[in-house]
Design an enzyme around this catalytic site. Structure first.
Site, PDB file in Angstrom:
ATOM      1  N   HIS A 124       4.998  -0.053  -0.642  1.00 37.35           N
ATOM      2  CA  HIS A 124       5.725  -1.067   0.365  1.00 37.35           C
ATOM      3  C   HIS A 124       4.601  -2.213   0.904  1.00 37.35           C
ATOM      4  O   HIS A 124       3.289  -1.895   0.862  1.00 37.35           O
ATOM      5  CB  HIS A 124       6.530  -0.300   1.344  1.00 37.35           C
ATOM      6  CG  HIS A 124       5.304   0.362   2.363  1.00 37.35           C
ATOM      7  ND1 HIS A 124       4.890   1.627   2.150  1.00 37.35           N
ATOM      8  CD2 HIS A 124       4.963   0.005   3.454  1.00 37.35           C
ATOM      9  CE1 HIS A 124       3.780   1.786   3.115  1.00 37.35           C
ATOM     10  NE2 HIS A 124       3.880   0.957   3.923  1.00 37.35           N
ATOM     11  N   HIS A 129       3.332  -4.870   3.653  1.00 37.70           N
ATOM     12  CA  HIS A 129       3.026  -5.484   4.899  1.00 37.70           C
ATOM     13  C   HIS A 129       2.716  -6.989   5.172  1.00 37.70           C
ATOM     14  O   HIS A 129       1.983  -7.388   4.313  1.00 37.70           O
ATOM     15  CB  HIS A 129       2.134  -4.625   5.679  1.00 37.70           C
ATOM     16  CG  HIS A 129       2.343  -3.145   6.206  1.00 37.70           C
ATOM     17  ND1 HIS A 129       3.330  -2.843   7.030  1.00 37.70           N
ATOM     18  CD2 HIS A 129       1.966  -2.202   5.417  1.00 37.70           C
ATOM     19  CE1 HIS A 129       3.529  -1.544   7.169  1.00 37.70           C
ATOM     20  NE2 HIS A 129       2.847  -1.082   6.275  1.00 37.70           N
ATOM     21  N   HIS A 152       0.698  -1.092   0.018  1.00 39.66           N
ATOM     22  CA  HIS A 152       0.048  -0.202   0.050  1.00 39.66           C
ATOM     23  C   HIS A 152       0.967   1.119   0.182  1.00 39.66           C
ATOM     24  O   HIS A 152       1.968   1.271   0.057  1.00 39.66           O
ATOM     25  CB  HIS A 152      -0.913   0.124   1.273  1.00 39.66           C
ATOM     26  CG  HIS A 152      -0.424   0.288   2.634  1.00 39.66           C
ATOM     27  ND1 HIS A 152      -0.946   0.510   3.658  1.00 39.66           N
ATOM     28  CD2 HIS A 152       0.874   0.395   2.688  1.00 39.66           C
ATOM     29  CE1 HIS A 152      -0.251   0.821   4.743  1.00 39.66           C
ATOM     30  NE2 HIS A 152       0.878   0.926   4.045  1.00 39.66           N
ATOM     31  N   ASP A 159      -4.883 -10.667  -0.682  1.00 40.79           N
ATOM     32  CA  ASP A 159      -3.728 -11.332  -0.431  1.00 40.79           C
ATOM     33  C   ASP A 159      -2.749 -11.051  -1.829  1.00 40.79           C
ATOM     34  O   ASP A 159      -3.172 -11.571  -2.857  1.00 40.79           O
ATOM     35  CB  ASP A 159      -4.012 -12.833  -0.171  1.00 40.79           C
ATOM     36  CG  ASP A 159      -2.730 -13.443   0.154  1.00 40.79           C
ATOM     37  OD1 ASP A 159      -1.815 -12.730   0.917  1.00 40.79           O
ATOM     38  OD2 ASP A 159      -2.278 -14.733   0.068  1.00 40.79           O
ATOM     39  N   HIS A 160      -1.555 -10.950  -1.491  1.00 40.26           N
ATOM     40  CA  HIS A 160      -0.508 -10.209  -2.471  1.00 40.26           C
ATOM     41  C   HIS A 160      -1.201  -9.443  -3.566  1.00 40.26           C
ATOM     42  O   HIS A 160      -0.658  -9.484  -4.889  1.00 40.26           O
ATOM     43  CB  HIS A 160      -0.284 -11.591  -3.514  1.00 40.26           C
ATOM     44  CG  HIS A 160       0.750 -12.609  -2.689  1.00 40.26           C
ATOM     45  ND1 HIS A 160       0.303 -13.263  -1.297  1.00 40.26           N
ATOM     46  CD2 HIS A 160       1.957 -12.844  -2.718  1.00 40.26           C
ATOM     47  CE1 HIS A 160       1.234 -14.039  -0.993  1.00 40.26           C
ATOM     48  NE2 HIS A 160       2.224 -13.751  -1.677  1.00 40.26           N
ATOM     49  N   GLU A 186      -0.965  -4.639  11.611  1.00 44.57           N
ATOM     50  CA  GLU A 186      -0.079  -4.123  10.644  1.00 44.57           C
ATOM     51  C   GLU A 186       1.489  -4.355  10.757  1.00 44.57           C
ATOM     52  O   GLU A 186       2.281  -4.889   9.850  1.00 44.57           O
ATOM     53  CB  GLU A 186      -0.304  -2.560  10.239  1.00 44.57           C
ATOM     54  CG  GLU A 186       0.362  -2.164   9.023  1.00 44.57           C
ATOM     55  CD  GLU A 186      -0.212  -0.594   8.671  1.00 44.57           C
ATOM     56  OE1 GLU A 186      -0.940  -0.582   7.656  1.00 44.57           O
ATOM     57  OE2 GLU A 186       0.526   0.138   9.257  1.00 44.57           O
ATOM     58  N   CYS A 216       5.609   5.124   5.307  1.00 47.47           N
ATOM     59  CA  CYS A 216       4.309   4.450   4.651  1.00 47.47           C
ATOM     60  C   CYS A 216       3.870   5.341   3.447  1.00 47.47           C
ATOM     61  O   CYS A 216       2.901   5.050   2.772  1.00 47.47           O
ATOM     62  CB  CYS A 216       2.969   4.295   5.831  1.00 47.47           C
ATOM     63  SG  CYS A 216       3.083   2.680   6.587  1.00 47.47           S
TER      64      CYS A 216
HETATM   65 NI    NI Z   1       2.591   0.763   5.182  1.00 49.32          NI
END
Ligand code: NI
Length: 140
Positions: free
Chosen positions: A45, A47, A20, A85-86, A130, A39
């Site tokens: 990037h 998580h 995200h 997911d992914h 997170e 972020c």
């Molecule tokens: Ni983040």
């Protein structure tokens, strides 16, 4: 043996990876970096999200279950993992086109997706990690 008709909580833990970028499109990159830090990296990037789904209710007298955990697992797979997911949450999903993908907003979206699949007599709460140290719960 007679057990009291009390509510009891059951939990299902799931895991997904997603990318995200947290940013406010009305701000430039500099202000976004000041407010959101790493972020807000423009190139995204990832998580490793941990999701804990909590369902509260009374046991069904015929099964002894609050909810069949296999069914809860399938619902979570279909509603959350298959969507997120992914994935890049900003680019690959419809939910965060106009909504900042903070842990708060992701948890509230997940709640809405699950809520419509779970019997309304059962209470639902979503906890989303997170990082190991940062997590949110909805409803609070
Ligand atoms: Ni983040």
């Amino acid at each position: 043996m007679n057990l009291p008709n009390k509510k009891i909580a059951v939990f299902r833990r799931e895991h997904f990876n997603a990318a995200h970028r947290i940013f406010n499109p009305l701000w430039d990159d500099k202000k976004n970096a000041e407010v959101f830090g790493k972020c807000s990296n423009p190139n995204y990037h990832g998580h490793n999200y941990e999701l804990v789904v909590k369902v509260v209710g009374e046991r069904d007298p015929e099964t002894g279950y609050v909810i069949d955990m296999k069914r809860l697992s399938v619902i979570t797979e279909e509603e959350v993992l298959e969507r997120f997911d992914h994935k890049n949450l900003n680019l690959d999903t419809i939910y965060f086109r106009d909504l900042n993908p903070t842990a708060e907003n992701i948890a509230m979206v997940i709640y809405d997706l699950l809520r419509k699949r779970i019997d309304e007599k059962l209470e639902l709460q979503v906890r989303l990690y997170e990082t190991e140290r940062n997590y949110v719960e909805y409803p609070a």
